[in-house]
Design an enzyme around this catalytic site. Structure first.
Site, mmCIF file in Angstrom:
data_model
loop_
_atom_site.group_PDB
_atom_site.id
_atom_site.type_symbol
_atom_site.label_atom_id
_atom_site.label_comp_id
_atom_site.label_asym_id
_atom_site.label_seq_id
_atom_site.Cartn_x
_atom_site.Cartn_y
_atom_site.Cartn_z
ATOM 1 C CB ALA A 193 14.441 26.839 50.118
ATOM 2 C CD GLN A 237 29.994 49.868 48.780
ATOM 3 O OE1 GLN A 237 29.806 49.449 47.891
ATOM 4 N NE2 GLN A 237 30.290 50.133 49.471
ATOM 5 C CD GLU A 238 26.498 44.000 44.709
ATOM 6 O OE1 GLU A 238 26.022 43.254 44.820
ATOM 7 O OE2 GLU A 238 27.925 44.839 44.367
ATOM 8 C CD GLU A 297 29.399 41.336 46.036
ATOM 9 O OE1 GLU A 297 30.358 40.606 46.779
ATOM 10 O OE2 GLU A 297 30.026 42.230 44.975
ATOM 11 C CD GLU A 344 48.626 28.174 55.536
ATOM 12 O OE1 GLU A 344 49.082 27.889 54.914
ATOM 13 O OE2 GLU A 344 48.850 27.617 57.326
ATOM 14 C CB SER A 352 36.817 39.883 42.205
ATOM 15 O OG SER A 352 36.496 40.819 42.309
#
Length: 119
Positions: free
Chosen positions: A7, A27-28, A63, A79, A92
């Protein structure tokens, strides 16, 4: 013990991949790098410091989960599908909620530091 080691290796592989290819994760991580020393000056206690850093870690965790959802959805189909769109949109939204949470915690801590009393 082998499961724990496996793990750990899986987690390191995911961390490396996200750190190399996912802009939001990068960025985080930079936010965390900045938060660690800045939080020391903002916090008025050890528990306050832990809360500030924890808020950024929660943001990173959400995130990571969002990226996992997006990768799973893309593996199923690229699709347009209304259910896949909902899954991605919900991921999101979770990130947005965690950003608001982290920003609120930091804002309260900064105000507390500037004005000297807990809100």
């Amino acid at each position: 013990m082998k499961r724990l080691i496996d793990a750990f290796h899986n987690s390191v592989r995911a961390f490396r991949r996200l750190a190399q290819s996912e802009a939001a994760f990068q960025q985080e991580l930079m936010l965390l790098v900045l938060a660690i020393p800045f939080g020391w000056f903002v916090a008025t206690s050890w528990s306050g410091y832990a809360l500030l850093i924890g808020a950024v870690l929660v943001l990173i965790m959400v995130e990571v989960l969002n990226t996992g959802i997006e990768a799973t959805c893309d593996a199923i189909s690229r699709e347009f599908n209304i259910d896949i769109q909902l899954a991605k949109d919900c991921g999101s939204l979770a990130v947005l909620i965690s950003i608001v949470l982290a920003a609120g915690i930091w804002l309260f801590a900064i105000v507390e530091r500037l004005y000297g009393a807990p809100i």
